[in-house]
Scaffold this motif. Structure first.
Motif, PDB file in Angstrom:
ATOM      1  N   LYS A   1       6.430  10.655   3.697  1.00 26.39           N
ATOM      2  CA  LYS A   1       5.010  10.454   3.907  1.00 26.39           C
ATOM      3  C   LYS A   1       4.622   9.013   3.568  1.00 26.39           C
ATOM      4  O   LYS A   1       5.358   8.300   2.914  1.00 26.39           O
ATOM      5  N   GLY A   2       3.430   8.648   4.064  1.00 27.47           N
ATOM      6  CA  GLY A   2       2.863   7.385   3.602  1.00 27.47           C
ATOM      7  C   GLY A   2       2.424   7.584   2.166  1.00 27.47           C
ATOM      8  O   GLY A   2       2.451   8.709   1.649  1.00 27.47           O
ATOM      9  N   ASN A   3       2.044   6.512   1.525  1.00 23.59           N
ATOM     10  CA  ASN A   3       1.599   6.600   0.143  1.00 23.59           C
ATOM     11  C   ASN A   3       2.684   7.135  -0.776  1.00 23.59           C
ATOM     12  O   ASN A   3       2.449   7.965  -1.626  1.00 23.59           O
ATOM     13  N   ARG A   4       3.899   6.672  -0.536  1.00 22.46           N
ATOM     14  CA  ARG A   4       5.010   7.079  -1.381  1.00 22.46           C
ATOM     15  C   ARG A   4       5.936   5.889  -1.547  1.00 22.46           C
ATOM     16  O   ARG A   4       6.185   5.155  -0.602  1.00 22.46           O
ATOM     17  N   ASN A   5       6.401   5.697  -2.779  1.00 18.74           N
ATOM     18  CA  ASN A   5       7.322   4.578  -2.991  1.00 18.74           C
ATOM     19  C   ASN A   5       8.645   4.854  -2.310  1.00 18.74           C
ATOM     20  O   ASN A   5       9.157   5.955  -2.362  1.00 18.74           O
TER      21      ASN A   5
ATOM     22  N   PHE B   1       0.835  -1.214   0.000  1.00 22.67           N
ATOM     23  CA  PHE B   1       0.000   0.000   0.000  1.00 22.67           C
ATOM     24  C   PHE B   1       0.863   1.255   0.000  1.00 22.67           C
ATOM     25  O   PHE B   1       0.481   2.274   0.558  1.00 22.67           O
ATOM     26  N   ARG B   2       2.057   1.185  -0.541  1.00 20.03           N
ATOM     27  CA  ARG B   2       3.013   2.285  -0.628  1.00 20.03           C
ATOM     28  C   ARG B   2       3.240   2.968   0.730  1.00 20.03           C
ATOM     29  O   ARG B   2       3.582   4.137   0.798  1.00 20.03           O
ATOM     30  N   THR B   3       3.019   2.259   1.801  1.00 22.86           N
ATOM     31  CA  THR B   3       3.095   2.875   3.126  1.00 22.86           C
ATOM     32  C   THR B   3       3.744   1.975   4.175  1.00 22.86           C
ATOM     33  O   THR B   3       4.491   2.432   5.016  1.00 22.86           O
ATOM     34  N   TYR B   4       3.433   0.688   4.098  1.00 24.38           N
ATOM     35  CA  TYR B   4       3.926  -0.218   5.133  1.00 24.38           C
ATOM     36  C   TYR B   4       4.979  -1.155   4.567  1.00 24.38           C
ATOM     37  O   TYR B   4       4.927  -1.515   3.402  1.00 24.38           O
TER      38      TYR B   4
ATOM     39  N   LEU C   1       5.829 -11.842  11.468  1.00 20.54           N
ATOM     40  CA  LEU C   1       5.774 -10.910  10.360  1.00 20.54           C
ATOM     41  C   LEU C   1       5.688  -9.515  10.988  1.00 20.54           C
ATOM     42  O   LEU C   1       4.801  -9.250  11.799  1.00 20.54           O
ATOM     43  N   LEU C   2       6.643  -8.629  10.650  1.00 25.36           N
ATOM     44  CA  LEU C   2       6.632  -7.278  11.209  1.00 25.36           C
ATOM     45  C   LEU C   2       6.067  -6.323  10.165  1.00 25.36           C
ATOM     46  O   LEU C   2       6.360  -6.450   8.981  1.00 25.36           O
ATOM     47  N   TYR C   3       5.279  -5.404  10.624  1.00 27.52           N
ATOM     48  CA  TYR C   3       4.792  -4.336   9.751  1.00 27.52           C
ATOM     49  C   TYR C   3       5.369  -3.034  10.265  1.00 27.52           C
ATOM     50  O   TYR C   3       5.159  -2.691  11.423  1.00 27.52           O
ATOM     51  N   ILE C   4       6.057  -2.314   9.412  1.00 30.24           N
ATOM     52  CA  ILE C   4       6.591  -1.010   9.829  1.00 30.24           C
ATOM     53  C   ILE C   4       5.907   0.089   9.027  1.00 30.24           C
ATOM     54  O   ILE C   4       5.817   0.005   7.803  1.00 30.24           O
ATOM     55  N   ASP C   5       5.431   1.090   9.733  1.00 31.97           N
ATOM     56  CA  ASP C   5       4.809   2.239   9.070  1.00 31.97           C
ATOM     57  C   ASP C   5       5.935   3.213   8.696  1.00 31.97           C
ATOM     58  O   ASP C   5       6.603   3.749   9.576  1.00 31.97           O
ATOM     59  N   GLN C   6       6.179   3.404   7.402  1.00 32.21           N
ATOM     60  CA  GLN C   6       7.360   4.176   6.989  1.00 32.21           C
ATOM     61  C   GLN C   6       7.329   5.616   7.488  1.00 32.21           C
ATOM     62  O   GLN C   6       8.353   6.167   7.897  1.00 32.21           O
ATOM     63  N   HIS C   7       6.162   6.218   7.515  1.00 36.53           N
ATOM     64  CA  HIS C   7       6.088   7.605   7.980  1.00 36.53           C
ATOM     65  C   HIS C   7       6.383   7.678   9.473  1.00 36.53           C
ATOM     66  O   HIS C   7       7.230   8.455   9.922  1.00 36.53           O
ATOM     67  N   ALA C   8       5.701   6.819  10.238  1.00 34.80           N
ATOM     68  CA  ALA C   8       5.895   6.838  11.693  1.00 34.80           C
ATOM     69  C   ALA C   8       7.354   6.538  12.034  1.00 34.80           C
ATOM     70  O   ALA C   8       7.931   7.160  12.931  1.00 34.80           O
ATOM     71  N   ALA C   9       7.956   5.613  11.302  1.00 32.34           N
ATOM     72  CA  ALA C   9       9.342   5.232  11.588  1.00 32.34           C
ATOM     73  C   ALA C   9      10.283   6.407  11.337  1.00 32.34           C
ATOM     74  O   ALA C   9      11.116   6.747  12.169  1.00 32.34           O
ATOM     75  N   HIS C  10      10.117   7.034  10.200  1.00 27.32           N
ATOM     76  CA  HIS C  10      11.017   8.133   9.859  1.00 27.32           C
ATOM     77  C   HIS C  10      10.794   9.320  10.801  1.00 27.32           C
ATOM     78  O   HIS C  10      11.729   9.976  11.248  1.00 27.32           O
TER      79      HIS C  10
END
Ligand code: ADP
Ligand code: MG
Length: 594
Positions: free
Chosen positions: A544-548, A412-415, A424-433
């Motif tokens: 941001k989320g929704n970004r490759n 979903f271009r986000t996780y 299985l780990l899910y990382i939220d790219q926005h929250a992480a950064h």
């Protein structure tokens, strides 16, 4: 009888280092030239303590492949020439193949590089010529080299160094020369946490001059453009209102190389004869292009001087070219009814210049011990409920665990999905950064190490008395955040420095906004407000989320999460990472009943 010893390679390198590495500025020179030879578009130079304890140079050039890295540190190892004949046509700045071996012989070097085709980069640690570590790591394209504790193993050489301030000023000079010689490269120079200058890399020499010497000088320049078959002179000549008391402001580059040459200086000054008073020297920034066979650049190990094969001819040409250019200026009447064609960079149009993206320096630091708190994502029986677990026994965000991470990819271009053991780990790219940025800022604030950048010219604000009151009351806090100003009286201030990286916040709004907030909510103390500011800075600055996001970017983000004390929540309290166990999945597929 005297025994004759054959010196070992390390001793030979240490001796050879004396020729190439005289002081911190020679290290910077060699490394910047390497970056330029590697076709970098942007270079960041950071030094502390005049470069004696710390030099870091980051470029976005072609990088070195893993298989070549060890070779680069050998003496006389170069990719730039193969045989002696190549010397006559050499276009690159370096070619002796001595810099990396010499530098690493007398300091602690960390070298990180990645080519654009490689998935991972390589990191090598070499101390006193001895390889300590080599590993594959996630890196952006390009090269970062960190040189620490110069001459730590040659104390006598260290003793000959001047004060940190003086050594730092040599490096500053050098960076200026390199920025002037290559307006097409974005050069950022950071000294003790302060950005000294940052050029855009758009290729406009006048802009570079303005960035370095200020607008006043850049308004007093006459362009010169002289071209014959074997000589071209391009650049700017300062007019007589900005003459200097010494030759320090005569900058000239021959075929891209910064040179100090009495010969050229005399020819230039001869051209200026009618315009200069005695004991006055001009301000010039000139690029000479001369056919390589007409000059010899290899006369000195530090390559500062050149010899002309046909001196007299060039003397005349240079002198006349300067004279004519200056005359031209005098003869042409000022056209007042039309805007001049050449653009004088003013602050307003300078700000519109698009900077080439500056490569971010990489630093690997000892990871903190982490108290693990992690959210487990239970699918059944309580759907979508986050249960906080204490995983002290088995750390997920830890270095040993990290080696076993298998990054599956982005959804979903986000996780980001990561397989780790039975989970299985899910990382939220926005929250992480966001968390990485936030922790970094908080840490810097704690250590009072928020980096600042000067703004030139300063921003002038006229405040009302109330605003002025809260500003003065909280001056210390503002300073810690990176805002400093001069008080001009009558509620007027000149803002001189702002935080180095506002991560996308506008400096004016951030500054005035903080004052307004303090006024509106007097109960809110500055400390809380600062934390809020940092949180909003990190939120704005984060991917941001929704970004490759590329694999290597994610890989690096995970590395950075490892350095945090609490990588598990973003500054707003949302989870950064959630997990699902294999067991949960098996239950879901009814492989396991119960
Ligand atoms: P030289 O520059 O004289 O060839 P050096 O010791 O400075 O010798 O560097 C050795 C080699 O390492 C270079 O020829 C080049 O291939 C490689 N190298 C050094 N620095 C960089 C860099 N920043 N980017 C890419 N390659 C580099
Ligand atoms: Mg070199």
């Amino acid at each position: 009888m005297n025994t004759i010893n054959i010196l070992d390679a390390q001793t030979i390198d240490k001796i050879a280092a004396g020729e190439v590495v005289e002081r911190p500025s020679s290290v910077v020179k060699e490394l910047m030239e390497n970056a330029m030879d590697a076709m970098a578009q942007a270079i960041t130079i950071e030094i502390r303590e005049g470069g004696i304890s710390f030099i870091r140079i980051t470029d976005d050039g072609i990088g070195i492949e893993k298989s070549e890295i060890k070779k680069a540190f050998l003496r006389h190892a170069t990719s730039k020439i193969k045989k002696v004949e190549d010397l006559t046509t050499i276009a690159s700045l370096g070619f002796r193949g001595e810099a990396l071996s010499s530098i690493s012989a007398v300091s602690k070097v960390e070298f990180m590089s990645k080519t654009k085709d490689a998935l991972l980069g390589t990191r090598v640690v070499i101390e006193g010529g001895i390889e300590k570590q080599i590993e594959e790591v996630g890196l952006p394209n390009g090269t970062t080299i960190l040189v620490k504790d110069l001459f730590y193993n040659t104390p006598v050489r260290k003793k000959f160094l001047k004060s940190a301030q003086t050594e730092g000023s040599y490096i500053g000079d050098l960076c200026e020369h390199l920025a002037l010689s290559r307006p097409d490269i974005s050069v950022k120079f950071i000294q003790n946490g302060q950005v000294k200058f940052h050029t855009s890399g758009t290729g406009n020499l006048k802009e570079v001059i303005s960035r370095i010497f200020g607008r006043v000088i850049s308004k007093e320049l006459q362009e010169i453009s002289y071209e014959t078959n074997d000589l071209s002179i391009k650049g700017y000549l300062g007019n007589k209102t900005i003459t200097k008391g010494n030759r320090n402001y005569e900058y000239y580059f021959v075929n891209g190389r910064y040179i100090k040459s009495d010969f050229i200086a005399k020819a230039l000054e001869d051209g200026y004869k009618e315009y200069l008073m005695q004991h006055k020297f001009p301000f010039v920034v000139l690029n000479f292009t001369i056919a390589p066979h007409q000059i010899d650049v290899n006369v000195h190990p530090t390559k500062m001087d050149i010899r002309f094969t046909n001196g007299e001819l060039y003397f005349e040409q240079i002198s006349n070219a300067v004279k004519n250019a200056l005359q031209e200026k005098e003869c042409i009447p000022e056209i007042t009814w039309e805007e001049p064609k050449t653009i004088t960079p003013t602050k307003a149009n300078l700000e519109k210049i698009e900077y080439k993206p500056t490569p971010e320096p990489f630093q690997y630091e000892a990871r903190n011990k982490i108290k693990e708190e992690i959210y487990e994502y239970h699918i059944e029986p309580q759907v979508q409920e986050h249960v906080q677990m204490d995983l002290f026994e088995e750390k997920i965000i830890s270095k040993p665990a990290r080696c076993e991470f298998k990054i599956i990819g982005q959804v979903f271009r986000t996780y980001w999905l990561i397989e780790y053991k039975e989970q299985l780990l899910y990382i939220d790219q926005h929250a992480a950064h966001e968390k990485v940025l936030y922790e970094r800022l908080v840490q810097k604030l704690k250590e009072k190490k928020i980096e600042t950048q000067s703004i030139n010219p300063p921003m002038i604000f006229t405040l009302n008395s109330k605003e002025m009151g809260v500003l003065q009351e909280n001056e210390l806090y503002f300073n810690e955040l990176g805002f400093t100003w001069d008080d001009f009286g009558s509620n007027t201030i000149a803002l001189r420095t702002i935080p180095l990286d506002l991560y996308g916040l506008n400096e004016r709004e951030c500054f005035l906004g903080t004052i307004t907030q303090l006024l509106e909510d007097s109960k809110k103390n500055m400390h809380m407000l600062m934390e809020e500011k940092l949180a909003s800075m990190s939120c704005k600055g984060a991917i941001k989320g929704n970004r490759n996001l590329s694999y290597s970017e994610m890989d690096e983000l995970i590395n950075q999460l490892l350095t945090l004390e609490n990588p598990y929540n973003c500054p707003h309290g949302r989870p950064v990472i959630v997990t699902m166990t294999k067991l949960e999945l098996e239950k879901k597929f009814k492989r396991i009943l119960s």
